[in-house]
Design a protein around this motif. Structure first.
Motif, PDB file in Angstrom:
ATOM      1  N   GLU A  19     -31.518  20.148 -30.929  1.00 57.12           N
ATOM      2  CA  GLU A  19     -30.342  19.870 -31.754  1.00 57.12           C
ATOM      3  C   GLU A  19     -30.612  20.178 -33.229  1.00 57.12           C
ATOM      4  O   GLU A  19     -29.782  20.794 -33.905  1.00 57.12           O
ATOM      5  CB  GLU A  19     -29.938  18.402 -31.602  1.00 57.12           C
ATOM      6  CG  GLU A  19     -28.720  18.021 -32.411  1.00 57.12           C
ATOM      7  CD  GLU A  19     -28.375  16.546 -32.243  1.00 57.12           C
ATOM      8  OE1 GLU A  19     -28.085  15.919 -33.274  1.00 57.12           O
ATOM      9  OE2 GLU A  19     -28.402  16.042 -31.111  1.00 57.12           O
ATOM     10  N   LEU A  20     -31.790  19.778 -33.718  1.00 56.53           N
ATOM     11  CA  LEU A  20     -32.130  20.067 -35.118  1.00 56.53           C
ATOM     12  C   LEU A  20     -32.308  21.561 -35.354  1.00 56.53           C
ATOM     13  O   LEU A  20     -31.909  22.086 -36.396  1.00 56.53           O
ATOM     14  CB  LEU A  20     -33.382  19.308 -35.545  1.00 56.53           C
ATOM     15  CG  LEU A  20     -33.228  17.792 -35.690  1.00 56.53           C
ATOM     16  CD1 LEU A  20     -34.561  17.154 -36.055  1.00 56.53           C
ATOM     17  CD2 LEU A  20     -32.161  17.442 -36.711  1.00 56.53           C
ATOM     18  N   TRP A  21     -32.922  22.260 -34.388  1.00 54.10           N
ATOM     19  CA  TRP A  21     -33.060  23.715 -34.505  1.00 54.10           C
ATOM     20  C   TRP A  21     -31.694  24.372 -34.523  1.00 54.10           C
ATOM     21  O   TRP A  21     -31.433  25.275 -35.324  1.00 54.10           O
ATOM     22  CB  TRP A  21     -33.900  24.295 -33.367  1.00 54.10           C
ATOM     23  CG  TRP A  21     -35.357  24.288 -33.675  1.00 54.10           C
ATOM     24  CD1 TRP A  21     -36.316  23.511 -33.110  1.00 54.10           C
ATOM     25  CD2 TRP A  21     -36.034  25.092 -34.646  1.00 54.10           C
ATOM     26  NE1 TRP A  21     -37.537  23.781 -33.663  1.00 54.10           N
ATOM     27  CE2 TRP A  21     -37.401  24.741 -34.611  1.00 54.10           C
ATOM     28  CE3 TRP A  21     -35.622  26.070 -35.540  1.00 54.10           C
ATOM     29  CZ2 TRP A  21     -38.347  25.334 -35.434  1.00 54.10           C
ATOM     30  CZ3 TRP A  21     -36.576  26.665 -36.371  1.00 54.10           C
ATOM     31  CH2 TRP A  21     -37.912  26.298 -36.298  1.00 54.10           C
ATOM     32  N   ASN A  22     -30.792  23.935 -33.659  1.00 55.89           N
ATOM     33  CA  ASN A  22     -29.447  24.511 -33.618  1.00 55.89           C
ATOM     34  C   ASN A  22     -28.719  24.289 -34.935  1.00 55.89           C
ATOM     35  O   ASN A  22     -28.044  25.183 -35.449  1.00 55.89           O
ATOM     36  CB  ASN A  22     -28.649  23.937 -32.457  1.00 55.89           C
ATOM     37  CG  ASN A  22     -29.134  24.441 -31.119  1.00 55.89           C
ATOM     38  OD1 ASN A  22     -29.828  25.451 -31.031  1.00 55.89           O
ATOM     39  ND2 ASN A  22     -28.797  23.735 -30.062  1.00 55.89           N
ATOM     40  N   LYS A  23     -28.850  23.095 -35.502  1.00 51.58           N
ATOM     41  CA  LYS A  23     -28.227  22.788 -36.791  1.00 51.58           C
ATOM     42  C   LYS A  23     -28.810  23.690 -37.882  1.00 51.58           C
ATOM     43  O   LYS A  23     -28.079  24.280 -38.680  1.00 51.58           O
ATOM     44  CB  LYS A  23     -28.449  21.309 -37.131  1.00 51.58           C
ATOM     45  CG  LYS A  23     -28.020  20.903 -38.510  1.00 51.58           C
ATOM     46  CD  LYS A  23     -26.534  20.825 -38.642  1.00 51.58           C
ATOM     47  CE  LYS A  23     -26.166  20.235 -40.002  1.00 51.58           C
ATOM     48  NZ  LYS A  23     -24.887  20.667 -40.463  1.00 51.58           N
ATOM     49  N   TYR A  24     -30.133  23.814 -37.919  1.00 54.76           N
ATOM     50  CA  TYR A  24     -30.796  24.651 -38.912  1.00 54.76           C
ATOM     51  C   TYR A  24     -30.334  26.110 -38.797  1.00 54.76           C
ATOM     52  O   TYR A  24     -29.966  26.739 -39.792  1.00 54.76           O
ATOM     53  CB  TYR A  24     -32.317  24.551 -38.754  1.00 54.76           C
ATOM     54  CG  TYR A  24     -33.081  25.487 -39.647  1.00 54.76           C
ATOM     55  CD1 TYR A  24     -33.177  25.244 -41.013  1.00 54.76           C
ATOM     56  CD2 TYR A  24     -33.700  26.619 -39.133  1.00 54.76           C
ATOM     57  CE1 TYR A  24     -33.876  26.103 -41.845  1.00 54.76           C
ATOM     58  CE2 TYR A  24     -34.405  27.472 -39.958  1.00 54.76           C
ATOM     59  CZ  TYR A  24     -34.491  27.218 -41.309  1.00 54.76           C
ATOM     60  OH  TYR A  24     -35.173  28.074 -42.126  1.00 54.76           O
ATOM     61  N   PHE A  25     -30.320  26.645 -37.589  1.00 52.06           N
ATOM     62  CA  PHE A  25     -29.916  28.042 -37.410  1.00 52.06           C
ATOM     63  C   PHE A  25     -28.437  28.253 -37.711  1.00 52.06           C
ATOM     64  O   PHE A  25     -28.042  29.324 -38.171  1.00 52.06           O
ATOM     65  CB  PHE A  25     -30.281  28.553 -36.020  1.00 52.06           C
ATOM     66  CG  PHE A  25     -31.736  28.898 -35.889  1.00 52.06           C
ATOM     67  CD1 PHE A  25     -32.331  29.831 -36.713  1.00 52.06           C
ATOM     68  CD2 PHE A  25     -32.528  28.268 -34.950  1.00 52.06           C
ATOM     69  CE1 PHE A  25     -33.680  30.138 -36.616  1.00 52.06           C
ATOM     70  CE2 PHE A  25     -33.875  28.565 -34.838  1.00 52.06           C
ATOM     71  CZ  PHE A  25     -34.450  29.503 -35.666  1.00 52.06           C
ATOM     72  N   SER A  26     -27.612  27.241 -37.499  1.00 54.62           N
ATOM     73  CA  SER A  26     -26.195  27.382 -37.856  1.00 54.62           C
ATOM     74  C   SER A  26     -26.045  27.477 -39.380  1.00 54.62           C
ATOM     75  O   SER A  26     -25.189  28.216 -39.882  1.00 54.62           O
ATOM     76  CB  SER A  26     -25.361  26.235 -37.289  1.00 54.62           C
ATOM     77  OG  SER A  26     -25.605  25.021 -37.960  1.00 54.62           O
ATOM     78  N   ASN A  85     -36.054  17.813 -40.359  1.00 53.78           N
ATOM     79  CA  ASN A  85     -36.858  19.032 -40.292  1.00 53.78           C
ATOM     80  C   ASN A  85     -36.992  19.465 -38.833  1.00 53.78           C
ATOM     81  O   ASN A  85     -37.524  18.731 -38.011  1.00 53.78           O
ATOM     82  CB  ASN A  85     -38.242  18.756 -40.899  1.00 53.78           C
ATOM     83  CG  ASN A  85     -39.152  19.958 -40.872  1.00 53.78           C
ATOM     84  OD1 ASN A  85     -38.851  20.980 -40.275  1.00 53.78           O
ATOM     85  ND2 ASN A  85     -40.285  19.833 -41.524  1.00 53.78           N
ATOM     86  N   PRO A  86     -36.518  20.671 -38.489  1.00 51.50           N
ATOM     87  CA  PRO A  86     -36.574  21.106 -37.087  1.00 51.50           C
ATOM     88  C   PRO A  86     -37.989  21.333 -36.559  1.00 51.50           C
ATOM     89  O   PRO A  86     -38.182  21.455 -35.358  1.00 51.50           O
ATOM     90  CB  PRO A  86     -35.765  22.402 -37.085  1.00 51.50           C
ATOM     91  CG  PRO A  86     -35.755  22.870 -38.496  1.00 51.50           C
ATOM     92  CD  PRO A  86     -35.876  21.652 -39.355  1.00 51.50           C
ATOM     93  N   THR A  87     -38.970  21.369 -37.443  1.00 51.17           N
ATOM     94  CA  THR A  87     -40.357  21.517 -36.992  1.00 51.17           C
ATOM     95  C   THR A  87     -41.164  20.239 -37.207  1.00 51.17           C
ATOM     96  O   THR A  87     -42.355  20.212 -36.967  1.00 51.17           O
ATOM     97  CB  THR A  87     -41.071  22.671 -37.736  1.00 51.17           C
ATOM     98  OG1 THR A  87     -41.151  22.339 -39.125  1.00 51.17           O
ATOM     99  CG2 THR A  87     -40.341  23.979 -37.550  1.00 51.17           C
ATOM    100  N   GLY A  88     -40.509  19.191 -37.673  1.00 51.32           N
ATOM    101  CA  GLY A  88     -41.199  17.951 -38.009  1.00 51.32           C
ATOM    102  C   GLY A  88     -41.380  17.013 -36.837  1.00 51.32           C
ATOM    103  O   GLY A  88     -41.222  17.389 -35.666  1.00 51.32           O
ATOM    104  N   LYS A  89     -41.685  15.776 -37.152  1.00 53.91           N
ATOM    105  CA  LYS A  89     -41.976  14.768 -36.132  1.00 53.91           C
ATOM    106  C   LYS A  89     -40.780  14.473 -35.232  1.00 53.91           C
ATOM    107  O   LYS A  89     -40.958  14.020 -34.107  1.00 53.91           O
ATOM    108  CB  LYS A  89     -42.478  13.481 -36.776  1.00 53.91           C
ATOM    109  CG  LYS A  89     -41.463  12.790 -37.660  1.00 53.91           C
ATOM    110  CD  LYS A  89     -42.033  11.543 -38.289  1.00 53.91           C
ATOM    111  CE  LYS A  89     -40.973  10.915 -39.191  1.00 53.91           C
ATOM    112  NZ  LYS A  89     -41.437   9.741 -39.855  1.00 53.91           N
ATOM    113  N   ASN A  90     -39.573  14.729 -35.707  1.00 58.16           N
ATOM    114  CA  ASN A  90     -38.364  14.498 -34.913  1.00 58.16           C
ATOM    115  C   ASN A  90     -37.794  15.799 -34.339  1.00 58.16           C
ATOM    116  O   ASN A  90     -36.601  15.870 -34.029  1.00 58.16           O
ATOM    117  CB  ASN A  90     -37.299  13.805 -35.761  1.00 58.16           C
ATOM    118  CG  ASN A  90     -37.739  12.453 -36.246  1.00 58.16           C
ATOM    119  OD1 ASN A  90     -38.412  11.726 -35.526  1.00 58.16           O
ATOM    120  ND2 ASN A  90     -37.373  12.114 -37.466  1.00 58.16           N
ATOM    121  N   ALA A  91     -38.626  16.821 -34.256  1.00 60.58           N
ATOM    122  CA  ALA A  91     -38.163  18.140 -33.811  1.00 60.58           C
ATOM    123  C   ALA A  91     -37.385  18.028 -32.505  1.00 60.58           C
ATOM    124  O   ALA A  91     -37.751  17.279 -31.602  1.00 60.58           O
ATOM    125  CB  ALA A  91     -39.344  19.077 -33.626  1.00 60.58           C
TER     126      ALA A  91
END
Length: 104
Positions: free
Chosen positions: A86-93, A77-83
């Motif tokens: 890289e996770l945001w980039n994956k989500y937006f892709s 989760n790009p907004t979760g505890k591991n934000a």
């Protein structure tokens, strides 16, 4: 995927674009007017698999057909505890790939 139609939900399992704390209390006539389901051209099983976060992000019915996918889980989760960026980039892709799909 019986009707080949899909609907996208947010983290609260409300249709994207709906930001109501109690979606079920919305006027039924309003719900019927919302463009909830979309049918996409050339949406293949391989494309659905590529959008999901992995095999656990795919749910199949008793015939083996994909009926639900998840873009991420709690760990991704790009907004979760591991934000992370890289996770945001994956989500937006993933969102970018979905936005390129053509409607029927």
């Amino acid at each position: 995927m019986k009707k080949k139609q899909w609907i996208a939900f947010n983290r609260e399992y409300q249709p994207l674009g709906i930001n109501q704390s109690d979606f079920n209390s919305l006027n039924e006539d309003l719900i019927k007017q919302l463009p909830l389901y979309t049918e996409y051209k050339r949406l293949t099983e391989n494309k659905l698999i590529s959008l999901a976060y992995g095999e656990n992000g795919i749910q199949r019915d008793d015939k083996g057909e994909i009926y639900r996918i998840y873009f991420y889980n709690d760990e991704l989760n790009p907004t979760g505890k591991n934000a992370s960026k890289e996770l945001w980039n994956k989500y937006f892709s993933i969102i970018e790939e979905v936005s390129k799909l053509e409607k029927q």
